[in-house]
Enzyme design. Structure first.
Site, PDB file in Angstrom:
ATOM      1  N   GLY A  83       5.575  -4.335   5.050  1.00  0.00           N
ATOM      2  CA  GLY A  83       6.006  -3.401   4.921  1.00  0.00           C
ATOM      3  C   GLY A  83       7.806  -3.271   4.531  1.00  0.00           C
ATOM      4  N   GLU A 139      -0.449 -13.259   6.507  1.00  0.00           N
ATOM      5  CA  GLU A 139       0.522 -12.347   6.570  1.00  0.00           C
ATOM      6  C   GLU A 139       1.709 -12.570   7.123  1.00  0.00           C
ATOM      7  OE1 GLU A 139      -1.804  -8.315   5.663  1.00  0.00           O
ATOM      8  OE2 GLU A 139      -1.100  -8.638   7.794  1.00  0.00           O
ATOM      9  N   ASN A 141      -5.958  -1.656   4.459  1.00  0.00           N
ATOM     10  CA  ASN A 141      -5.314  -1.685   5.906  1.00  0.00           C
ATOM     11  C   ASN A 141      -4.562  -0.218   6.101  1.00  0.00           C
ATOM     12  OD1 ASN A 141      -4.304  -1.533   8.694  1.00  0.00           O
ATOM     13  ND2 ASN A 141      -3.391  -3.511   8.363  1.00  0.00           N
ATOM     14  N   TRP A 142      -5.111   0.881   6.362  1.00  0.00           N
ATOM     15  CA  TRP A 142      -4.683   2.087   6.349  1.00  0.00           C
ATOM     16  C   TRP A 142      -3.731   2.351   7.804  1.00  0.00           C
ATOM     17  CZ3 TRP A 142      -9.294   5.985   5.531  1.00  0.00           C
ATOM     18  CH2 TRP A 142      -9.850   5.802   4.416  1.00  0.00           C
ATOM     19  N   LYS A 143      -3.683   1.370   8.808  1.00  0.00           N
ATOM     20  CA  LYS A 143      -2.814   1.469   9.745  1.00  0.00           C
ATOM     21  C   LYS A 143      -3.047   2.757  10.415  1.00  0.00           C
ATOM     22  CE  LYS A 143       0.087  -2.162   7.836  1.00  0.00           C
ATOM     23  NZ  LYS A 143       1.450  -2.737   7.878  1.00  0.00           N
ATOM     24  N   HIS A 150      -3.832  -8.598  13.843  1.00  0.00           N
ATOM     25  CA  HIS A 150      -2.801  -8.231  13.099  1.00  0.00           C
ATOM     26  C   HIS A 150      -1.209  -8.460  13.676  1.00  0.00           C
ATOM     27  CE1 HIS A 150      -0.178  -5.838  10.616  1.00  0.00           C
ATOM     28  NE2 HIS A 150      -0.916  -5.852   9.540  1.00  0.00           N
ATOM     29  N   SER A 179       3.463  -6.589   1.533  1.00  0.00           N
ATOM     30  CA  SER A 179       4.119  -5.960   0.286  1.00  0.00           C
ATOM     31  C   SER A 179       3.421  -6.226  -1.009  1.00  0.00           C
ATOM     32  CB  SER A 179       5.499  -6.160   0.459  1.00  0.00           C
ATOM     33  OG  SER A 179       6.307  -5.801   1.437  1.00  0.00           O
ATOM     34  N   GLY A 181      -1.378  -3.009   2.837  1.00  0.00           N
ATOM     35  CA  GLY A 181      -0.974  -1.753   3.760  1.00  0.00           C
ATOM     36  C   GLY A 181      -0.439  -0.678   2.878  1.00  0.00           C
ATOM     37  N   GLY A 182       0.792  -0.330   2.769  1.00  0.00           N
ATOM     38  CA  GLY A 182       1.339   0.532   1.962  1.00  0.00           C
ATOM     39  C   GLY A 182       0.590   1.041   0.781  1.00  0.00           C
ATOM     40  N   GLU A 228       1.265  -6.434  13.893  1.00  0.00           N
ATOM     41  CA  GLU A 228       1.724  -5.416  14.508  1.00  0.00           C
ATOM     42  C   GLU A 228       0.995  -5.126  15.958  1.00  0.00           C
ATOM     43  OE1 GLU A 228       0.599  -2.641  11.426  1.00  0.00           O
ATOM     44  OE2 GLU A 228       2.290  -3.332  10.205  1.00  0.00           O
TER      45      GLU A 228
HETATM   46  P1  PGA Z   1       2.026  -3.728   3.680  1.00  0.00           P
HETATM   47  O1  PGA Z   1       1.199  -4.022   4.828  1.00  0.00           O
HETATM   48  O2  PGA Z   1       1.017  -3.952   2.460  1.00  0.00           O
HETATM   49  O3  PGA Z   1       2.338  -2.525   3.817  1.00  0.00           O
HETATM   50  O4  PGA Z   1       3.047  -4.944   3.611  1.00  0.00           O
HETATM   51  C1  PGA Z   1       0.201  -5.200   4.901  1.00  0.00           C
HETATM   52  C2  PGA Z   1      -0.441  -5.233   6.285  1.00  0.00           C
HETATM   53  O5  PGA Z   1       0.062  -5.143   7.340  1.00  0.00           O
HETATM   54  O6  PGA Z   1      -1.656  -5.743   6.462  1.00  0.00           O
END
Ligand code: PGA
Length: 251
Positions: free
Chosen positions: A174, A168, A11-13, A96, A213, A234-235, A98
């Protein structure tokens, strides 16, 4: 793990430039493991045409991070399921945290988007997860059931056939604070049981990803749990070596 095919989705966001997308996908295409894991990247809308071009003929799938709940028409700024399919997107992330907590999507919005995306033939990764204060108040299961029930009520159980759920925990996203494998397993088996109350067969085939994470050094422990069928990353999905190491640590 049963015969559910593992899935690792990036997930590149809201990250990336044309140059970084090129170098990231070039590295991923060269190194994607052939270990039976399905690998997917979920790009921001604007990078989807380029990603589709670079991924053509590769084993890596392409997804989006959200989609409109409406069909094509007068919805300024929106992107439709038809547009995603036209560019070769097979997947979309829905709900998601966010989008729920920063951009105001409610359980009902998430449910409508899920239903519309499934009806349009897209594969959906539905995200569920509790916030820190909810976990500390012992409300994790209640929050997960409310998020799940809203979608089941709006979309019906059949829409879950072939769908993917991502657990999640918001406090792990994050933050560098990962759920332990045991915490992840407990939430995943709870989610599977909730689905099984409606339909055993769908629950058994349902892939449930863990997200929050996930890094190269903690992925194997999480993926070893019986109800963890892969990860939503994500990251670490923005770095070729980290993402490939996570893909390799399954199975
Ligand atoms: P993260 O994000 O791996 O940076 O914690 C995961 C996500 O939000 O899908």
């Amino acid at each position: 793990m049963t015969d559910r095919q593992p899935l690792v989705a990036g997930n590149w966001k809201m990250n990336g430039s044309r140059a970084s997308v090129r170098s990231l996908l070039d590295g991923l295409c060269r190194g994607v493991p052939e270990n039976g894991v399905e690998v997917l990247v979920c790009a921001p809308f604007i990078h989807i045409p380029l990603a589709a071009e670079l991924l053509a003929g590769s084993a890596i799938g392409l997804g989006a991070q959200t989609v409109s709940e409406y069909g094509n028409g007068a919805y300024t700024g929106e992107i439709s399921t038809d547009m995603l399919k036209d560019y070769g997107c097979g997947y979309v992330i829905i709900g998601h945290s966010e989008r729920r907590h920063i951009l105001g999507e409610t359980n009902e919005t998430v449910a409508r988007k899920f239903r519309h995306a499934r009806d349009s033939g897209l594969q959906v990764i539905l995200c569920l997860g509790e916030r820190l204060e909810e976990r500390e108040a012992g409300m994790t299961e209640q929050v997960l059931s409310e998020q799940l029930d809203a979608v089941i009520a709006a979309a019906g159980m059949e829409c879950f056939s072939g769908a993917v759920i991502a657990y999640e925990p918001v406090w792990a996203i994050g933050t560098g604070r990962t759920a332990t494998p045991e915490q992840a397993q407990a939430a995943h088996s709870f989610i599977r049981l909730q689905v099984a109350r409606h339909d055993d067969r769908i629950a058994d085939g349902l892939r449930i990803l863990y997200g929050g994470s996930v890094k190269a050094d903690n992925a194997a422990g999480l993926f070893a749990m019986a109800d963890v069928d892969g990860g939503l990353i994500g990251g670490a999905s923005l770095k070729v070596d980290d993402f490939l190491a996570i893909c390799q640590s399954i199975g």
